[in-house]
Scaffold this motif. Structure first.
Motif, PDB file in Angstrom:
ATOM      1  N   HIS B 136      -4.143  -7.810   2.143  1.00  0.00           N
ATOM      2  CA  HIS B 136      -4.761  -5.962   1.718  1.00  0.00           C
ATOM      3  C   HIS B 136      -3.776  -4.955   2.649  1.00  0.00           C
ATOM      4  CE1 HIS B 136      -6.800  -8.307  -1.551  1.00  0.00           C
ATOM      5  NE2 HIS B 136      -7.510  -8.404  -0.115  1.00  0.00           N
ATOM      6  N   ASP B 138      -2.375  -2.825   1.557  1.00  0.00           N
ATOM      7  CA  ASP B 138      -2.791  -0.645   1.547  1.00  0.00           C
ATOM      8  C   ASP B 138      -4.354   0.161   1.364  1.00  0.00           C
ATOM      9  OD1 ASP B 138      -2.949  -2.374  -0.333  1.00  0.00           O
ATOM     10  OD2 ASP B 138      -3.031  -0.882  -2.111  1.00  0.00           O
ATOM     11  N   ILE B 139      -5.160  -1.228   1.546  1.00  0.00           N
ATOM     12  CA  ILE B 139      -6.372  -0.988   2.097  1.00  0.00           C
ATOM     13  C   ILE B 139      -7.078   0.057   2.681  1.00  0.00           C
ATOM     14  CG2 ILE B 139      -7.428  -2.899   3.672  1.00  0.00           C
ATOM     15  CD1 ILE B 139      -9.811  -3.649   1.583  1.00  0.00           C
ATOM     16  N   LYS B 143      -7.471   6.435  -0.469  1.00  0.00           N
ATOM     17  CA  LYS B 143      -7.867   6.841  -1.729  1.00  0.00           C
ATOM     18  C   LYS B 143      -7.322   5.256  -2.267  1.00  0.00           C
ATOM     19  CE  LYS B 143      -4.539  10.441  -0.840  1.00  0.00           C
ATOM     20  NZ  LYS B 143      -3.616  11.458  -0.437  1.00  0.00           N
ATOM     21  N   ASN B 144      -6.838   4.202  -2.005  1.00  0.00           N
ATOM     22  CA  ASN B 144      -7.159   2.739  -2.661  1.00  0.00           C
ATOM     23  C   ASN B 144      -8.406   2.586  -1.980  1.00  0.00           C
ATOM     24  OD1 ASN B 144      -4.285   3.535  -2.907  1.00  0.00           O
ATOM     25  ND2 ASN B 144      -3.725   2.515  -0.681  1.00  0.00           N
ATOM     26  N   ASN B 146     -11.390   2.909  -4.036  1.00  0.00           N
ATOM     27  CA  ASN B 146     -12.102   2.480  -5.182  1.00  0.00           C
ATOM     28  C   ASN B 146     -11.731   0.765  -5.579  1.00  0.00           C
ATOM     29  OD1 ASN B 146     -14.023   4.250  -5.620  1.00  0.00           O
ATOM     30  ND2 ASN B 146     -12.753   6.317  -6.223  1.00  0.00           N
ATOM     31  N   LYS B 147     -10.073   0.779  -5.428  1.00  0.00           N
ATOM     32  CA  LYS B 147      -9.647  -0.072  -5.786  1.00  0.00           C
ATOM     33  C   LYS B 147     -10.252  -1.541  -5.541  1.00  0.00           C
ATOM     34  CE  LYS B 147      -5.134  -1.451  -5.518  1.00  0.00           C
ATOM     35  NZ  LYS B 147      -3.914  -0.908  -4.693  1.00  0.00           N
ATOM     36  N   TYR B 148     -10.907  -1.386  -4.792  1.00  0.00           N
ATOM     37  CA  TYR B 148     -10.965  -2.783  -3.488  1.00  0.00           C
ATOM     38  C   TYR B 148     -12.790  -2.813  -4.095  1.00  0.00           C
ATOM     39  CZ  TYR B 148      -6.476  -3.827  -2.376  1.00  0.00           C
ATOM     40  OH  TYR B 148      -5.482  -4.138  -2.092  1.00  0.00           O
ATOM     41  N   SER B 150     -15.325  -3.801  -5.100  1.00  0.00           N
ATOM     42  CA  SER B 150     -15.734  -4.976  -5.833  1.00  0.00           C
ATOM     43  C   SER B 150     -15.598  -6.402  -5.175  1.00  0.00           C
ATOM     44  CB  SER B 150     -15.084  -5.208  -7.030  1.00  0.00           C
ATOM     45  OG  SER B 150     -13.318  -5.997  -6.885  1.00  0.00           O
ATOM     46  N   ASN B 184     -16.610   4.840  -4.997  1.00  0.00           N
ATOM     47  CA  ASN B 184     -17.907   3.928  -5.110  1.00  0.00           C
ATOM     48  C   ASN B 184     -18.477   3.226  -4.888  1.00  0.00           C
ATOM     49  OD1 ASN B 184     -19.242   2.875  -7.486  1.00  0.00           O
ATOM     50  ND2 ASN B 184     -17.717   1.058  -8.629  1.00  0.00           N
TER      51      ASN B 184
END
Lengths: 645, 317
Positions: B136, B138-139, B143-144, B146-148, B150, B184
């Motif tokens: 990934h 963009d990890i 900013k990204n 939160n997307k990951y 989980s 998160n």
């Protein structure tokens, strides 16, 4: 070392009546108070409106102390002296030990043991000292010993004075007893922070914390011994026209000799336990080696430092116990002592002349590497993925997920007032309204301090550990009460386990279970188990033989005898076992903060590590409250005089 | 009453011994140093391996080339400053920046003196394993994250992503960062660096994703390659208020500090410690031998000293 006496039994029928009445009253009170409280502060956790934030004033106090430590008269003329006196006396003892050299110290130890306890213990003492050197731990052992000597002397002086006062004055006794009782149930960790606040991290703080922890048993037993003196002897002394002072010196103190020596024994054991824990606040020595090794999960190094601690504990305990048992006999005169002293000096001089003061480095045995490879093998093979049974780490993981998490979740989910109600109900059912009130107030104080959540986290670990301890302890205790051979096998094991300082238990659990809450719980279970087993066995064995005999003659099977006669009759002893189990478990669960136990213990460690005393002190106060609450909730009608290990 | 008399006598004689007048609490060496008439130096050794490497080499040179006896004490970072000011410790060889303490003890109370730079630049940050960053790409931007979130969930992080921190004693703004950047995530303390390394190695063995507080120079990068996650850039003073920090950690030239008295009167030892200065590569070489090959600090130091005579000869001159 602990003498456990079962309390007086109380009648069960009466209690049933009273229990119902108490519960009804409590339900009534709850029916009135709960809606009120809930309407005003409706929240699951402790309401924020009812907390007092102490971190500002505490941080202020801590900063003030650091800023004024080198200028304010309170420090220059008060604490400064205390601190210097401690440093100088520890240093003096340490230099004497170093000057005696390893041969001298071993000889002195062995000869003292020979005079007070006989040849076998003398040999044991010599072997123990040599083993410390062999493990490459001679210098740390001497540091711990120096610190212990000073701390024990101070504790005995303070404890004996307090005990003397309490033994002679009824009023002082009434004032001191509840304080001493309470101090005995508090976990060692809670004592560390206040002294650090004043003295900073270092040896003075460590010695003082040790004194505060180890003096109460001396005080209790001194007072007990003075009060227990035979009335008739005292009257005889009176009738001879002795003055009050003569009476004290010639009759009461000699009569209390056994209690005094028992007090000394307990003080030494508690001082050793604390001197090791105090490594967290800079006590150096063996404890520091264990602490450093635990921080890097180096089990081998921790074990190398842990073994001398255990050896010291066992030797000191046996020798002082033997001294107490021989207390009644006539002293054999001065001459053997002179021979012993001459022998010790000769050995010390020989060591000095041979230029062998320091333990020779070539004689050390490196156990760290083999132990670490064994641990590595274990982590590789037993840790996880063992077919069918699963690995130790899997067990730890399952225990965390299936037991610790639900209990913690449940406790934190309960509304705060229902927790208070539960505490009140339990404490009142087992004890009196006084104990119930203390328990509820202590629990409420935790909420007011603003550490409700971490305290419940700690509580959940305590509950889980106590449950496991009781299941294992009662089962073992019942087995030991039924089989003499099993009890004989068990006794030396229990003896050794009860003398080990709490810190030592952390080493093997880290190796087996890794880091987290599960190892903390495991250490607590192992630590509390011996006391529980011992009290259970004693309680069952003291059950009236006539009652058992009549049950047998009525044709009861062994299981029926156990369930319907022995267990009900031994109820007070079992309650006492629960009480002891809870107190001991709490002490170790808190120390578990060092191995990832989290919650209150972690807060204390964090406070010490970051110099953030506000966090640490609040957590320390909460630990005190939690200890009080747990003790009162499980407190049977009578307490026993002494506490195990 | 004999007991109380002897106690009083003991206390009185101790009071005499300590000297009449004021008792200075700022001068309290440990009772265990300078025993047996040797000149000794007490060094604070922090719990991470890099610091152990500094101390191992300094200790070896002090003992074998200058004839001192060296005691080492493990003290956590903040209490070490207090111990240094009171003379319980003579020197800290690697400090990662404690502006509050520096102001209090160096500038105001003048009980601690600066000992110059260590020559190594330290950097703290958030890291993900490189195998994850490849999956990934963009990890590696906050900013990204939160997307990951989980991906990083564990039993201890309770539904959020886990940001693993090590010892409670290290310099960290992570709790504030997570809050102020509205991430998160839950900060989970492993309790010690050793525990954290064990965890990271286990994750790496199974190629599982993890997000961790970590720092360079650190030998573990050679075993588990990791990529830094970009946080909002560091600007001078953006971390002044610990509660409002919302920027990355700075690049800190690591500093040495000496007890003020020791710096003046410490003779050759103090002069040597002031000159002690090496490079990130040197430190990593020693750390790797200590932590990964499990050599004792003394053996390690000997190996390094034997191979780098030109470097350390300059410290002794």
């Amino acid at each position: 070392m602990a003498t456990l006496t079962a309390p007086v039994p109380l009648s069960a029928g009466f209690l049933k009546h009273r229990a119902v009445r108490k519960l009804l009253l409590l339900a009534l009170a709850a029916a009135v108070l709960v809606p009120l409280a809930d309407a005003r502060w409706a929240s699951g956790s402790w309401p924020a409106a009812l907390t007092v934030d102490l971190s500002k004033p505490l941080t202020g106090a801590s900063n003030w102390i650091i800023d004024n430590r080198d200028s304010h008269p309170l420090f220059l003329y008060g604490f400064g002296y205390v601190s210097n006196a401690v440093v100088i006396s520890v240093r003096a003892v340490y230099l004497v030990l170093l000057a005696a050299g390893w041969a001298g110290v071993t000889a002195i130890g062995a000869l003292v043991a020979w005079r007070v306890a006989g040849v076998r213990l003398a040999l044991g003492t010599a072997v123990a000292f040599l083993a410390c050197g062999l493990l490459g731990m001679w210098i740390p052992t001497m540091q711990t010993l120096a610190l212990m000597v000073v701390a024990v002397l101070a504790s005995v002086a303070v404890g004996a004075l307090l005990g003397l006062a309490a033994g002679l004055s009824d009023r002082l006794d009434r004032a001191l007893r509840p304080v001493l009782d309470t101090m005995q149930v508090l976990p060692a960790f809670a004592y560390l922070l206040p002294v650090v606040l004043v003295f900073g991290i270092g040896v003075p703080a460590a010695v003082l914390a040790t004194v505060v922890y180890a003096a109460p048993p001396m005080a209790r037993l001194t007072s007990l011994g003075l009060r227990g003196a035979d009335k008739e002897v005292l009257e005889a002394v009176d009738s001879l026209g002795a003055t009050a002072r003569q009476r004290l010196l010639t009759a009461r103190i000699p009569l209390a000799r056994k209690e005094l020596l028992l007090g000394l024994n307990q003080t030494i054991m508690m001082a050793l336990s604390m001197a090791v824990i105090a490594s967290v606040i800079g006590a150096a020595g063996l404890g520091d080696r264990v602490y450093q090794a635990l921080a890097s999960v180096d089990v081998g190094a921790a074990l190398a430092a842990g073994i001398p601690i255990v050896l010291l504990a066992v030797v000191l305990d046996r020798v002082t116990c033997a001294a107490g048992e021989n207390a009644g006999e006539e002293p054999a005169g001065v001459r053997p002592w002179l021979y012993a002293a001459a022998g010790a000096v000769a050995v010390a001089l020989a060591g000095r002349l041979a230029g062998r003061l320091d333990w020779p480095e070539a004689w050390t045995l490196n156990i760290a590497d083999p132990v670490n490879s064994a641990v590595d093998w274990m982590t590789a093979h037993l840790y996880s993925g063992v077919p069918v049974v699963g690995g130790t780490a899997d067990w730890a993981g399952h225990f965390t997920t299936w037991v610790l998490d639900p209990v913690r979740g449940g406790l934190q989910w309960l509304p705060w007032w229902s927790v208070l109600l539960l505490v009140a109900a339990l404490a009142w059912l087992i004890g009196t309204w006084r104990t119930a009130l203390t328990a509820v107030l202590a629990m409420a104080a935790i909420g007011v301090l603003g550490v409700w959540k971490p305290s419940l986290d700690t509580l959940s670990q305590v509950l889980a550990a106590v449950a496991v301890t009781l299941v294992l302890g009662f089962a073992t205790g019942i087995a030991a009460a039924r089989s003499d051979r099993f009890e004989r096998l068990l006794r030396p094991v229990l003896d050794v386990f009860q003398t080990m300082p709490q810190f030592v238990y952390l080493i093997p659990v880290v190796a087996l279970f890794g880091v987290g809450r599960a190892p903390a719980v495991a250490a607590a279970v192992v630590y509390a188990l011996p006391a529980v087993v011992r009290i259970t066995t004693q309680g069952l064995r003291q059950v009236d033989a006539a009652a058992l005999e009549s049950a047998r003659s009525l044709g009861a099977t062994p299981a029926q005898q156990l369930r319907q006669v022995q267990l009900p009759l031994a109820r007070p002893a079992l309650l006492l076992a629960v009480n002891q189990g809870v107190v001991l478990v709490l002490a170790v669960v808190i120390i578990g903060g060092l191995v990832g136990g989290g919650a209150l213990g972690y807060d204390v460690v964090f406070g010490l590590a970051q110099g953030d005393l506000a966090t640490g002190l609040v957590a320390g106060a909460a630990i005190v409250c939690l200890g009080l609450m747990l003790d009162r909730v499980t407190q049977p009608t009578r307490r026993r005089a002494t506490k195990g290990a | 009453m004999r007991l109380s008399v002897t106690t009083t006598a003991a206390v009185a004689s101790l009071a005499l011994l300590t000297g009449c007048g004021a008792a200075d609490m700022t001068k309290q060496a440990s009772p265990f140093v300078n025993a047996a008439g040797t000149r000794s130096v007490t060094l604070s050794v922090q719990s991470w391996v890099g610091a152990q490497a500094n101390v191992a080499v300094a200790q070896y040179l002090l003992e074998h080339k200058l004839g001192y006896r060296v005691d080492t004490v493990q003290v956590d970072e903040v209490p070490a400053w207090d111990a240094l000011s009171q003379g319980r410790v003579d020197a800290i060889l690697e400090d990662w920046g404690h502006p509050d303490q520096e102001k209090r003890y160096v500038d105001d109370k003048k009980t601690i003196a600066r000992g110059g730079g260590l020559g190594v630049t330290g950097h703290i940050g958030w890291f993900v394993p490189t195998y994850l960053a490849r999956q990934h790409p963009d990890i590696t931007n906050w900013k990204n994250l939160n997307k990951y979130a989980s991906l990083f969930r564990t039993a201890e992080s309770g539904g959020k992503g886990q940001l693993m921190d090590g010892s409670p004693s290290y310099v960290t703004n992570d709790k504030a960062l997570v809050k102020n950047l509205k991430l998160n995530y839950q900060v989970v303390f492993a309790g010690s660096e050793a525990a954290q390394i064990t965890q990271m190695k286990q994750f790496a063995k199974e190629k599982k994703p993890f997000l961790t507080y970590w720092y360079a120079p650190q030998w573990l990068f050679k075993k588990v390659p990791m990529t830094e996650v970009k946080l909002p850039p560091y600007k001078e003073g953006c971390d002044a208020d610990p509660a409002k920090v919302a920027c990355a950690y700075p690049h800190t030239p690591l500093q040495k500090y000496l007890n003020a008295d020791f710096a003046h009167k410490g003779g050759k030892a103090a002069a040597f410690l002031k000159k002690f200065r090496w490079t990130t590569e040197d430190q990593n070489e020693v750390s790797l031998m200590i932590a990964d090959q499990k050599l004792s600090p003394e053996q390690t130091a000997k190996k390094w000293v034997d191979g780098h005579a030109s470097t350390w000869k300059a410290w002794l001159s």
